[in-house]
Design a protein around this motif. Sequence first.
Motif, PDB file in Angstrom:
ATOM      1  N   SER A 158     -21.283  10.559  -8.992  1.00 15.77           N
ATOM      2  CA  SER A 158     -21.878   9.221  -9.079  1.00 15.77           C
ATOM      3  C   SER A 158     -20.747   8.195  -9.118  1.00 15.77           C
ATOM      4  O   SER A 158     -19.556   8.554  -9.151  1.00 15.77           O
ATOM      5  CB  SER A 158     -22.719   9.108 -10.348  1.00 15.77           C
ATOM      6  OG  SER A 158     -21.887   9.150 -11.493  1.00 15.77           O
ATOM      7  N   SER A 159     -21.118   6.924  -9.127  1.00 18.92           N
ATOM      8  CA  SER A 159     -20.103   5.861  -9.194  1.00 18.92           C
ATOM      9  C   SER A 159     -19.258   5.998 -10.446  1.00 18.92           C
ATOM     10  O   SER A 159     -18.074   5.632 -10.459  1.00 18.92           O
ATOM     11  CB  SER A 159     -20.793   4.491  -9.171  1.00 18.92           C
ATOM     12  OG  SER A 159     -21.559   4.342  -7.998  1.00 18.92           O
ATOM     13  N   TYR A 204     -23.399  -0.051 -18.517  1.00 13.49           N
ATOM     14  CA  TYR A 204     -22.473   0.852 -17.839  1.00 13.49           C
ATOM     15  C   TYR A 204     -21.832   1.810 -18.837  1.00 13.49           C
ATOM     16  O   TYR A 204     -21.655   1.466 -20.007  1.00 13.49           O
ATOM     17  CB  TYR A 204     -21.399   0.058 -17.093  1.00 13.49           C
ATOM     18  CG  TYR A 204     -21.922  -0.589 -15.837  1.00 13.49           C
ATOM     19  CD1 TYR A 204     -22.118   0.156 -14.679  1.00 13.49           C
ATOM     20  CD2 TYR A 204     -22.247  -1.951 -15.814  1.00 13.49           C
ATOM     21  CE1 TYR A 204     -22.610  -0.428 -13.520  1.00 13.49           C
ATOM     22  CE2 TYR A 204     -22.746  -2.548 -14.673  1.00 13.49           C
ATOM     23  CZ  TYR A 204     -22.922  -1.774 -13.523  1.00 13.49           C
ATOM     24  OH  TYR A 204     -23.431  -2.350 -12.391  1.00 13.49           O
ATOM     25  N   SER A 229     -27.532  -6.505  -8.025  1.00 12.34           N
ATOM     26  CA  SER A 229     -27.078  -5.284  -7.348  1.00 12.34           C
ATOM     27  C   SER A 229     -27.215  -4.054  -8.249  1.00 12.34           C
ATOM     28  O   SER A 229     -27.373  -2.929  -7.754  1.00 12.34           O
ATOM     29  CB  SER A 229     -25.621  -5.432  -6.895  1.00 12.34           C
ATOM     30  OG  SER A 229     -25.519  -6.406  -5.867  1.00 12.34           O
ATOM     31  N   THR A 230     -27.195  -4.270  -9.557  1.00 10.42           N
ATOM     32  CA  THR A 230     -27.372  -3.141 -10.485  1.00 10.42           C
ATOM     33  C   THR A 230     -28.765  -2.550 -10.346  1.00 10.42           C
ATOM     34  O   THR A 230     -28.948  -1.325 -10.435  1.00 10.42           O
ATOM     35  CB  THR A 230     -27.133  -3.601 -11.935  1.00 10.42           C
ATOM     36  OG1 THR A 230     -25.831  -4.183 -12.029  1.00 10.42           O
ATOM     37  CG2 THR A 230     -27.244  -2.437 -12.905  1.00 10.42           C
ATOM     38  N   SER A 285     -28.687  -0.243  -7.518  1.00  8.68           N
ATOM     39  CA  SER A 285     -27.990   0.988  -7.898  1.00  8.68           C
ATOM     40  C   SER A 285     -28.896   1.922  -8.696  1.00  8.68           C
ATOM     41  O   SER A 285     -28.829   3.145  -8.550  1.00  8.68           O
ATOM     42  CB  SER A 285     -26.737   0.653  -8.723  1.00  8.68           C
ATOM     43  OG  SER A 285     -25.810  -0.085  -7.960  1.00  8.68           O
ATOM     44  N   ARG A 303     -30.251   5.643  -7.802  1.00  6.38           N
ATOM     45  CA  ARG A 303     -29.645   6.577  -8.762  1.00  6.38           C
ATOM     46  C   ARG A 303     -28.134   6.706  -8.601  1.00  6.38           C
ATOM     47  O   ARG A 303     -27.568   7.794  -8.757  1.00  6.38           O
ATOM     48  CB  ARG A 303     -30.284   7.956  -8.700  1.00  6.38           C
ATOM     49  CG  ARG A 303     -31.670   8.039  -9.297  1.00  6.38           C
ATOM     50  CD  ARG A 303     -32.029   9.468  -9.638  1.00  6.38           C
ATOM     51  NE  ARG A 303     -31.340   9.951 -10.826  1.00  6.38           N
ATOM     52  CZ  ARG A 303     -31.181  11.242 -11.111  1.00  6.38           C
ATOM     53  NH1 ARG A 303     -31.634  12.171 -10.286  1.00  6.38           N
ATOM     54  NH2 ARG A 303     -30.566  11.620 -12.216  1.00  6.38           N
ATOM     55  N   SER A 304     -27.462   5.605  -8.289  1.00  2.06           N
ATOM     56  CA  SER A 304     -26.008   5.602  -8.428  1.00  2.06           C
ATOM     57  C   SER A 304     -25.675   5.695  -9.913  1.00  2.06           C
ATOM     58  O   SER A 304     -24.624   6.212 -10.297  1.00  2.06           O
ATOM     59  CB  SER A 304     -25.419   4.323  -7.826  1.00  2.06           C
ATOM     60  OG  SER A 304     -25.640   4.287  -6.440  1.00  2.06           O
ATOM     61  N   TYR A 305     -26.580   5.150 -10.723  1.00  2.00           N
ATOM     62  CA  TYR A 305     -26.555   5.302 -12.173  1.00  2.00           C
ATOM     63  C   TYR A 305     -27.978   5.596 -12.627  1.00  2.00           C
ATOM     64  O   TYR A 305     -28.937   5.330 -11.897  1.00  2.00           O
ATOM     65  CB  TYR A 305     -26.064   4.028 -12.872  1.00  2.00           C
ATOM     66  CG  TYR A 305     -24.649   3.627 -12.552  1.00  2.00           C
ATOM     67  CD1 TYR A 305     -23.581   4.168 -13.260  1.00  2.00           C
ATOM     68  CD2 TYR A 305     -24.370   2.690 -11.547  1.00  2.00           C
ATOM     69  CE1 TYR A 305     -22.272   3.802 -12.976  1.00  2.00           C
ATOM     70  CE2 TYR A 305     -23.067   2.318 -11.259  1.00  2.00           C
ATOM     71  CZ  TYR A 305     -22.021   2.870 -11.983  1.00  2.00           C
ATOM     72  OH  TYR A 305     -20.732   2.512 -11.696  1.00  2.00           O
ATOM     73  N   TYR A 327     -31.025   1.933   3.288  1.00  2.83           N
ATOM     74  CA  TYR A 327     -30.161   1.062   2.488  1.00  2.83           C
ATOM     75  C   TYR A 327     -29.193   0.285   3.368  1.00  2.83           C
ATOM     76  O   TYR A 327     -28.502   0.855   4.210  1.00  2.83           O
ATOM     77  CB  TYR A 327     -29.394   1.928   1.490  1.00  2.83           C
ATOM     78  CG  TYR A 327     -28.346   1.196   0.682  1.00  2.83           C
ATOM     79  CD1 TYR A 327     -28.676   0.078  -0.080  1.00  2.83           C
ATOM     80  CD2 TYR A 327     -27.020   1.638   0.675  1.00  2.83           C
ATOM     81  CE1 TYR A 327     -27.719  -0.578  -0.830  1.00  2.83           C
ATOM     82  CE2 TYR A 327     -26.061   0.991  -0.074  1.00  2.83           C
ATOM     83  CZ  TYR A 327     -26.408  -0.112  -0.830  1.00  2.83           C
ATOM     84  OH  TYR A 327     -25.455  -0.761  -1.565  1.00  2.83           O
ATOM     85  N   PRO A 371     -26.041  -2.044   2.625  1.00  3.08           N
ATOM     86  CA  PRO A 371     -25.196  -2.514   1.521  1.00  3.08           C
ATOM     87  C   PRO A 371     -24.697  -3.936   1.719  1.00  3.08           C
ATOM     88  O   PRO A 371     -24.739  -4.493   2.823  1.00  3.08           O
ATOM     89  CB  PRO A 371     -24.028  -1.523   1.537  1.00  3.08           C
ATOM     90  CG  PRO A 371     -23.952  -1.060   2.951  1.00  3.08           C
ATOM     91  CD  PRO A 371     -25.362  -1.041   3.463  1.00  3.08           C
ATOM     92  N   ASP A 388     -29.194  -5.366   0.285  1.00  8.73           N
ATOM     93  CA  ASP A 388     -28.374  -5.889  -0.802  1.00  8.73           C
ATOM     94  C   ASP A 388     -27.478  -7.006  -0.274  1.00  8.73           C
ATOM     95  O   ASP A 388     -26.338  -6.785   0.119  1.00  8.73           O
ATOM     96  CB  ASP A 388     -27.532  -4.755  -1.404  1.00  8.73           C
ATOM     97  CG  ASP A 388     -26.782  -5.191  -2.656  1.00  8.73           C
ATOM     98  OD1 ASP A 388     -26.943  -6.351  -3.079  1.00  8.73           O
ATOM     99  OD2 ASP A 388     -26.046  -4.364  -3.214  1.00  8.73           O
TER     100      ASP A 388
END
Length: 583
Positions: A99-100, A346, A378-379, A382, A386-388, A416, A418, A501
């Motif tokens: 993940s990120s 985060y 942008s969160t 994400s 499921r980047s987070y 997506y 970006p 985005d």
Amino acid sequence: MILRYLKAREWGLITAITAFIVVQVWFDLMIPDHMFTITNLIQTGGTMEEVMGEGMIMLALSFGSLLMAMATGYLAAYVATSLSKRLRSMEFGKVQSFSSNEIGKFSTASLITRATNDITQVQMAVALGLQVIIRAPILAGWAIIKISGKNWQWTAATAVAIVVMIVVISALMYFVVPRFKKIQWLTDEVNRDIRENLKGIRVIRAYNAQEYQEKKFEKANENLTSNNLFTSRAMALMTPVISTVMSMLSLSIYWIGAMIIAATVGIGTQMILFSSMVTFLSYAMQVIMGFMMLIIVFIILPRAVVAARRIEEILDTEPTITDGQITESPGTANGEIVFDKVGFKYPGASDYVLKDISFKAERGETVAFIGSTGSGKSTIVSLIMRSYDVTEGSITIDGVDVRDYTLKALHGKIGYVPQKASLFSGTIASNVAYGDRTSENMEEDVRGAVEVAQATEFVEATEGGYSATIAQGGTNISGGQKQRLSIARAVYRRPEIFIFDDSFSALDYKTDRQLRSALKKETADAISIIVAQRVGTILDADKIIVLDNGYIAGIGKHHDLLGTCPVYKDIVYSQLSEEELCR
């Protein structure tokens, strides 16, 4: 650590390598015995045929040793390259699952170094180690057994030489090994500076910052160079030390032998002692050679061990984002996204980026997010992808929590685009159809997606058309063209959910309007999520969600929010005039 990734076939080859090395050492240690016989024959008046016969046996033993060495080198190289290939594939696959959060933990430059330089270090260590680490103790041990029954004075001299070598090697390793770990991290720093310089070259030139970047790189380069020089100079001491030890050992054996021979009565006995001395010296040199081989390992192994640990860090890292079990939506799916009291901060942070976010996006709706920089727009994207994972609350798609989907199934629902368009080396067609080669009418679908993205004119005007080459990162086309191809890629996929985005920022207002009109028809049966900075992009959205410091300040249509949401009103009036609002 790393050897546990060897397969059964490779362990079999290592067994064969060991067998070849044992045979090679046996050949090498047989040669001094025949040298003893030749020396005796010459001293006792043996015939030329007898001397030549012994010489031919020595030649055959030498040739056999050469063949064993060639077979050992070939098999060791095969094992080492197979292992390095497997490690690269495993590391690449592992990074793909990161993940990120994990990417940020290691940094891109470090991940590249670990997949290239570190694996090369391990490959070199395995290739040489299989030949040297196995051979050195067998050769030294066998040679010691051969000389153990000889004169004790010669044996004592050899033991002293070995102790001196061990002391010197240990002292050097004590000072050198810590530097190897530092060298690997400094290599990361150099790679990071080079990567940063190449990516930001236009900004660097625009601000005349070349000198600053050069000084920054020079500092990292100087640190790496000084550490490499230290280790190289330290290791360079080993060669003269070993040469001195070998010379002193030879001198000691001859000196001791001369005294013993001088004190012995009888020419026959003296001749036998002389032959024994020559043979002993050959075996003693084999012992020293065994330790010299270990020195080669000591030069390579410390750095390889550091590299292996860095590779292990990647392979042993468990991604924080893990697969669920659901591969498709249940039969009752009605095509909707639901945020239920979502909170997020985060990893490692104390403050929430999003707090108490709740809304629903239904099939066919266009839902837009707007807010000041850092408000969390942008969160939200994400979290959907499921980047987070959410810290609190839940996000469901088609009634299923996104954490319960497999990542492949979840991402298969999403098209997506970006904020910063990413293109890959290949052609225009391969970029538009990126990740999907299952379409029966791929060429026709690519053209249709390009048309929706308002990119047909520039694509067909480009030499080669849809087969025109795209450089890595799309550096050979403009920002607006990259954005349109990125949008075409999402359209080609025909997903359930479109996520844009801030994907229209590089387009002029005319192209923006035409593109949104074409997208409205194309996405009529899908959910469209738009993150925007420009109010003009989202005026026609079915639902506008205004974010302010991580909270929802208002939800509604454009005209409703103008009267009920001061935050939205301020954003609108900062971008549009009264005249434009009345249109």
